[in-house]
Each structure stands twice: as C-alpha cells, then as structure tokens.
Design an enzyme around this catalytic site. Structure first.
Site, PDB file in Angstrom:
ATOM      1  N   LYS A  22      25.143  41.978  54.822  1.00 18.09           N
ATOM      2  CA  LYS A  22      25.811  43.288  54.870  1.00 18.09           C
ATOM      3  C   LYS A  22      24.788  44.415  54.795  1.00 18.09           C
ATOM      4  O   LYS A  22      24.827  45.363  55.573  1.00 18.09           O
ATOM      5  CB  LYS A  22      26.795  43.407  53.693  1.00 18.09           C
ATOM      6  CG  LYS A  22      27.242  44.828  53.393  1.00 18.09           C
ATOM      7  CD  LYS A  22      28.199  44.908  52.219  1.00 18.09           C
ATOM      8  CE  LYS A  22      27.551  44.991  50.871  1.00 18.09           C
ATOM      9  NZ  LYS A  22      27.084  46.341  50.474  1.00 18.09           N
ATOM     10  N   ASN A  23      23.869  44.300  53.834  1.00 21.82           N
ATOM     11  CA  ASN A  23      22.961  45.420  53.593  1.00 21.82           C
ATOM     12  C   ASN A  23      21.858  45.539  54.646  1.00 21.82           C
ATOM     13  O   ASN A  23      21.128  46.533  54.675  1.00 21.82           O
ATOM     14  CB  ASN A  23      22.376  45.340  52.174  1.00 21.82           C
ATOM     15  CG  ASN A  23      23.431  45.631  51.130  1.00 21.82           C
ATOM     16  OD1 ASN A  23      24.528  46.093  51.462  1.00 21.82           O
ATOM     17  ND2 ASN A  23      23.128  45.366  49.875  1.00 21.82           N
ATOM     18  N   CYS A 115      29.595  56.799  41.658  1.00 20.19           N
ATOM     19  CA  CYS A 115      29.946  55.438  42.016  1.00 20.19           C
ATOM     20  C   CYS A 115      30.041  54.669  40.716  1.00 20.19           C
ATOM     21  O   CYS A 115      29.347  54.986  39.753  1.00 20.19           O
ATOM     22  CB  CYS A 115      28.848  54.912  42.926  1.00 20.19           C
ATOM     23  SG  CYS A 115      28.753  53.156  43.083  1.00 20.19           S
ATOM     24  N   ARG A 120      24.460  57.904  41.749  1.00 16.89           N
ATOM     25  CA  ARG A 120      23.675  57.462  42.913  1.00 16.89           C
ATOM     26  C   ARG A 120      23.293  58.661  43.770  1.00 16.89           C
ATOM     27  O   ARG A 120      23.875  58.920  44.815  1.00 16.89           O
ATOM     28  CB  ARG A 120      24.467  56.398  43.702  1.00 16.89           C
ATOM     29  CG  ARG A 120      24.738  55.183  42.836  1.00 16.89           C
ATOM     30  CD  ARG A 120      25.423  54.083  43.578  1.00 16.89           C
ATOM     31  NE  ARG A 120      24.553  53.415  44.528  1.00 16.89           N
ATOM     32  CZ  ARG A 120      24.977  52.472  45.360  1.00 16.89           C
ATOM     33  NH1 ARG A 120      26.238  52.111  45.363  1.00 16.89           N
ATOM     34  NH2 ARG A 120      24.149  51.894  46.194  1.00 16.89           N
ATOM     35  N   ASP A 307      21.837  43.190  42.436  1.00 15.60           N
ATOM     36  CA  ASP A 307      23.085  42.740  43.069  1.00 15.60           C
ATOM     37  C   ASP A 307      23.481  41.316  42.654  1.00 15.60           C
ATOM     38  O   ASP A 307      24.535  40.827  43.056  1.00 15.60           O
ATOM     39  CB  ASP A 307      22.972  42.813  44.607  1.00 15.60           C
ATOM     40  CG  ASP A 307      22.936  44.244  45.097  1.00 15.60           C
ATOM     41  OD1 ASP A 307      23.296  45.152  44.324  1.00 15.60           O
ATOM     42  OD2 ASP A 307      22.545  44.456  46.267  1.00 15.60           O
ATOM     43  N   ARG A 399      34.769  44.132  50.642  1.00 17.97           N
ATOM     44  CA  ARG A 399      33.738  45.034  51.161  1.00 17.97           C
ATOM     45  C   ARG A 399      32.463  44.257  51.482  1.00 17.97           C
ATOM     46  O   ARG A 399      31.691  44.671  52.344  1.00 17.97           O
ATOM     47  CB  ARG A 399      33.395  46.101  50.111  1.00 17.97           C
ATOM     48  CG  ARG A 399      34.453  47.147  49.908  1.00 17.97           C
ATOM     49  CD  ARG A 399      33.935  48.239  49.013  1.00 17.97           C
ATOM     50  NE  ARG A 399      32.521  48.462  49.306  1.00 17.97           N
ATOM     51  CZ  ARG A 399      31.584  48.733  48.405  1.00 17.97           C
ATOM     52  NH1 ARG A 399      31.897  48.844  47.146  1.00 17.97           N
ATOM     53  NH2 ARG A 399      30.341  48.912  48.767  1.00 17.97           N
TER      54      ARG A 399
HETATM   55  N1  EPU Z   1      17.889  56.677  43.512  1.00 13.52           N
HETATM   56  C1  EPU Z   1      17.554  57.969  43.200  1.00 13.52           C
HETATM   57  N2  EPU Z   1      17.498  58.894  44.217  1.00 13.52           N
HETATM   58  C2  EPU Z   1      17.751  58.561  45.500  1.00 13.52           C
HETATM   59  C3  EPU Z   1      18.088  57.220  45.816  1.00 13.52           C
HETATM   60  C4  EPU Z   1      18.152  56.300  44.791  1.00 13.52           C
HETATM   61  O1  EPU Z   1      17.318  58.306  42.037  1.00 13.52           O
HETATM   62  O2  EPU Z   1      17.666  59.441  46.372  1.00 13.52           O
HETATM   63  C5  EPU Z   1      17.941  55.677  42.425  1.00 13.52           C
HETATM   64  C6  EPU Z   1      19.323  55.033  42.291  1.00 13.52           C
HETATM   65  O3  EPU Z   1      20.183  55.805  41.500  1.00 13.52           O
HETATM   66  C7  EPU Z   1      18.964  53.695  41.668  1.00 13.52           C
HETATM   67  C8  EPU Z   1      17.620  53.362  42.312  1.00 13.52           C
HETATM   68  O4  EPU Z   1      17.100  54.596  42.782  1.00 13.52           O
HETATM   69  O5  EPU Z   1      18.784  53.837  40.282  1.00 13.52           O
HETATM   70  C9  EPU Z   1      17.680  52.372  43.463  1.00 13.52           C
HETATM   71  O6  EPU Z   1      18.703  52.744  44.368  1.00 13.52           O
HETATM   72  P1  EPU Z   1      18.590  52.486  45.934  1.00 13.52           P
HETATM   73  O7  EPU Z   1      18.451  53.782  46.636  1.00 13.52           O
HETATM   74  O8  EPU Z   1      17.545  51.449  46.185  1.00 13.52           O
HETATM   75  O9  EPU Z   1      20.022  51.895  46.242  1.00 13.52           O
HETATM   76  P2  EPU Z   1      20.750  52.007  47.649  1.00 13.52           P
HETATM   77  O10 EPU Z   1      19.739  51.987  48.709  1.00 13.52           O
HETATM   78  O11 EPU Z   1      21.726  53.106  47.619  1.00 13.52           O
HETATM   79  C10 EPU Z   1      20.964  49.457  48.141  1.00 13.52           C
HETATM   80  C11 EPU Z   1      22.068  48.468  48.303  1.00 13.52           C
HETATM   81  C12 EPU Z   1      22.728  48.205  46.952  1.00 13.52           C
HETATM   82  C13 EPU Z   1      21.668  47.687  45.990  1.00 13.52           C
HETATM   83  C14 EPU Z   1      20.522  48.701  45.886  1.00 13.52           C
HETATM   84  C15 EPU Z   1      19.367  48.211  45.025  1.00 13.52           C
HETATM   85  C16 EPU Z   1      22.861  48.854  50.554  1.00 13.52           C
HETATM   86  C17 EPU Z   1      23.952  49.309  51.442  1.00 13.52           C
HETATM   87  N3  EPU Z   1      23.064  48.974  49.242  1.00 13.52           N
HETATM   88  O12 EPU Z   1      21.579  50.656  47.662  1.00 13.52           O
HETATM   89  O13 EPU Z   1      23.682  47.178  47.187  1.00 13.52           O
HETATM   90  O14 EPU Z   1      22.232  47.482  44.716  1.00 13.52           O
HETATM   91  O15 EPU Z   1      20.000  48.964  47.207  1.00 13.52           O
HETATM   92  O16 EPU Z   1      18.862  47.025  45.512  1.00 13.52           O
HETATM   93  O17 EPU Z   1      21.847  48.365  51.013  1.00 13.52           O
HETATM   94  C18 EPU Z   1      25.693  45.994  46.862  1.00 13.52           C
HETATM   95  O18 EPU Z   1      25.473  45.414  47.948  1.00 13.52           O
HETATM   96  O19 EPU Z   1      26.587  45.624  46.059  1.00 13.52           O
HETATM   97  C19 EPU Z   1      24.886  47.164  46.522  1.00 13.52           C
HETATM   98  C20 EPU Z   1      25.286  48.063  45.612  1.00 13.52           C
END
Ligand code: EPU
Length: 420
Positions: A22-23, A115, A120, A307, A399
């Site tokens: 998915k991701n 969220c 986030r 995850d 999802r």
């Molecule tokens: N963060 C910030 N600022 C930003 C972006 C992120 O502070 O601009 C923080 C977040 O709050 C968090 C950390 O950085 O504490 C890491 O977040 P990240 O941005 O890596 O998360 P994401 O890219 O939004 C993806 C996956 C998530 C997974 C995370 C971490 C997708 C669609 N989602 O989210 O997957 O938990 O990386 O590996 O790729 C899931 O599949 O259930 C899921 C939540």
C-alpha cells in the site's frame, strides 16, 4: 458498517500470498501525474486507500483504468487542486503535492488534519519544497505551494522524530523536474521510497542514493510513461508472520515477499523463540517450543517499523515474562492498548513505552478498531482469545489489508464479517 467476529483458538498453518505494498503504491500512483504519457502499475492492492488515491487522480483529470491488480493512469491534462471531500479521507493524499508542483509549478491540497496515531504535520514537506524555491500559503484549510521555477538545492529533511517517508517522496517527486541538482540529506530509506525512486527512474528521472540517507537528483526536462510492479507489502507480511507466531501450528509460509525488507521483524521473532526460514520469495515461521519476552524500539528503516508495533503488542500480551516496547516514531500510537486490556492483557503505558506482562490467555470481547494497524492487532489478539472477539469499525482494516479475513481463514482461522 461491517464488523469482524474472530473465533479464538483455531490453529493456523499453510501458505498465504502477500499483496503489493500500500505505502509503495500510493506515492507511485501519485507519481503518474508527472507525465502526460500512460503508466501501467502492477500488483496494486485492492484497498480503500488505493480507491481514494485513484479518485483523486481522476478528479485531477487523469484517465484511470483498473483491471484486477493492474492500474493504468494517463494524466494528459491536469488541474492542480485536490478537493477536501476526498483528501480528508486519507492523509497520504498529501503526496500529490510533489508531482503537481514538479509538473505544473503549483498545487493546492486540503491540509491533512490530526490523526489518531498522533500529530502528523507536513512542515518538513514544505521545508523541502522551499529548498527547491517554492513558497506556500495556508488558506481556508488548504495548503497551496507554488513556484515560478523549481531549482535544485541541498535540503535536510531531518525532523524531531527522524526522517519523513512521504516528505522524502514528495520532495523527490518535485525535484525530478527541477532545474539542476537536488540533494536530500537525512532522507527516509524505507523500501517504499526505493520503490518510488525505481519507478521514477523508469520514467526517465535521474536519481541516485535512494535507500540511503542521501539522495541526489539531477533534474530532467520531462518524464515519460513507464510500467512497474509494486514491491510486496512488508507490513502485511509482518502481520501474517505475527499471526503465525500467535496461532501457528506447524508452518505458516508467506509467498511473494522480500525477506530482506523484513529483517528487523524476523530478528525480533527469532529472539522471541520462533524459527524463521527464508527461501527466495517465501518466508516461513514455525514455533520451536518456549517463547521469550522482548525489548523493542520502533525506529526508521532498517529499524523495527512503527507499523508493526501494535501487532507485536498482541503477540507479547501472551508471551511469558515482561516485554517492553518503546515507540519513537509516533509516541502516542497506543490506541490498541486499552482495547487489548479489555481482553485481559496486562499492559501499562509510561509515555512512549509500553510494559507488557505476558498473561496465559486473552478472552474474546467486543473491541473498537481505532486505526489501521491497531485494528489488525485486535484481530491477531482475537486469534488467541478464548471465545469470540468482535472487532467493530473494520473499515480501518480495509484501508490497508486486502481480504485479511479470507486470507486468515485460508490458513485455518475462523473469522466472519457481518454488517454491524
Ligand atoms: N513528521 C514531522 N513533520 C513532517 C512529516 C513528518 O514532524 O513534515 C514526523 C511525524 O509526525 C512522525 C515522523 O515524522 O513523528 C515520521 O513520519 P513520516 O512522515 O515518516 O510518516 P508518513 O510518511 O506520513 C508513512 C506511512 C505510515 C508509517 C510512517 C512511518 C504511508 C502512506 N504512510 O507515513 O504508515 O507509519 O511512514 O514509517 O507511507 C500505515 O501504513 O499504517 C501508516 C501509518
């Protein structure tokens, strides 16, 4: 609204095929916006998050066709504004910002709200776009990013909690069409980032270093259509490994996985006393006898994935001894704990740390799914619960898990899906 009834105590064995990630699929589908030519993506899982992304692409003007696991997208003419009604349903919608900015030099997307797994923000995404010369404005709940011209720069994407996965994806997708060279330092190194980079390279992008903390992108004038196979979903795979650990009798084998993507999970399960065997694209788990408690900390890849944290809580809830899990990526991602406690688990929380005292048995109970991974963990807990576990709000599971009930039933579980 559907609910799932898990009848506890049925042993699992046999094999199950793992779906496409998915991701990986979400940003790869967004990346098809970078070209006017058709792109063909295989192994796209049939999930509600994917449907939302396809709806967004259609809204933006792309022609989208889906035939089982293959999606064809042609974004000949596009608009640059994604509407709140669709975007609000899925946080990952934010990953259309990068490709729209790259191609059209502007994009407007409804700002993702809070969220259940924690705050986030997207400040790092915006910082990355700024490093390419773009500006942004927040207006009426939307974020608009725009630039006269995108110019490569050196961008450090390290946040308080480490690197950002979708932030790295977004900046990479904008930078492929920027002028000159972009360096992303403290980049996320998750396999899903590498998969996206590989797809972009097939489209004609020049990217080096994906999978490391430093990605170097040399901008090109335009990209062309490409065909790609999405990598296997390592989190779905990890979830089925934990199912095998919790309820396996004999071997449980996963088919079409990349065992190299699962090393931190298989290491943890080995330390907990399970036997793991990789054979090409197959990965098998079996019980060896006594199981042991664990200490785990979630970390960016190649560390233990956030995850998989909830699913490990389900396993450790009945593993003898005291286990300790520390969540460093989303420190509040523990919505499953109170539900597991209702099933008899002995888990206490101290900030980002969960202390789990293994109990002999869980008992089935009505529980509420709060987010994707927490819901999967409750189904896993139900496999070992005495009696019936009723998991409500299963749209969260749909999802991110393709046919989880059918797949677990194929291994010997007894799970029913009902209209609530
Ligand atoms: N963060 C910030 N600022 C930003 C972006 C992120 O502070 O601009 C923080 C977040 O709050 C968090 C950390 O950085 O504490 C890491 O977040 P990240 O941005 O890596 O998360 P994401 O890219 O939004 C993806 C996956 C998530 C997974 C995370 C971490 C997708 C669609 N989602 O989210 O997957 O938990 O990386 O590996 O790729 C899931 O599949 O259930 C899921 C939540």
């Amino acid at each position: 609204m559907d609910k799932i009834l898990v009848h506890g105590g049925h042993a699992l064995s046999g094999s199950v095929k793992i779906s496409g990630s998915k991701n990986s699929a979400l940003p790869i589908l967004a990346a098809t916006l970078l070209t006017k030519e058709p792109c063909v993506i295989h192994h796209v899982p049939d999930l509600s998050d994917i449907h939302y992304m396809l709806q967004i692409l259609s809204h933006l003007g792309a022609q989208v066709e889906r035939a089982s696991g293959t999606v064809t997208v042609q974004a000949e003419k596009i608009i640059t504004e994604a509407p709140y009604e669709i975007v609000r349903k899925m946080r990952a919608s934010v990953c259309v910002l990068g490709p729209l900015l790259g191609r059209e030099k502007e994009a407007t997307v409804s700002l993702p709200g809070g969220c259940v797994i924690g705050d986030r923000p997207i400040d790092l995404h915006l910082k990355g776009f700024e490093g390419l010369g773009a500006m942004h404005r927040i207006e009426a709940g939307n974020v608009k990013v725009f630039a006269g011209q995108l110019i490569g720069g050196v961008i450090n994407l390290r946040g308080k909690q480490g690197p950002t996965v979708l932030g790295t994806d977004n900046v990479m997708m904008a930078a492929v069409l920027a002028e000159g060279t972009t360096v992303i330092d403290s980049a996320a190194a998750e396999p899903e980032v590498v998969d996206l980079a590989n797809f972009l390279i097939k489209m004609g992008a020049k990217i080096e270093g994906a999978g490391t903390r430093r990605i170097v992108i040399e901008g090109v004038k335009e990209l062309h259509g490409a065909e790609h196979e999405v990598i296997p979903d390592r989190i779905e795979a990890g979830t089925f490994l934990v199912a095998g650990a919790i309820a396996g009798k004999g071997d449980v084998t996963l088919r079409r996985v990349n065992p190299a993507h699962l090393t931190s999970v298989t290491d943890a399960l080995t330390r907990a006393g399970f036997l793991l065997k990789a054979d090409g694209q197959n990965l098998t788990i079996a019980r060896t006898g006594t199981t042991k408690s664990l200490e785990l900390t979630t970390e960016p890849y190649p560390g233990f994935p956030t995850d998989m944290q909830a699913q490990m809580c389900a396993l450790l809830a009945t593993t003898p001894g005291i286990s300790v899990i520390t969540e460093t990526i989303f420190p509040q991602r523990y919505m499953h704990v109170s539900e597991m406690k209702r099933m008899g688990a002995d888990i206490s929380l101290n900030g980002p740390t969960a202390i789990i005292k293994g109990v002999e048995k869980l008992s089935g109970a009505p529980v509420m799914a709060s987010d994707l991974r927490a819901s999967a963990a409750l189904v896993l807990a139900g496999l070992q619960g005495q009696g019936i576990t009723e998991v409500n709000r299963v749209y969260h599971i749909d999802r991110g898990y393709e046919l989880i009930d059918d797949k677990l039933n194929g291994l010997g579980a007894k799970i029913e899906r009902m209209k609530a």
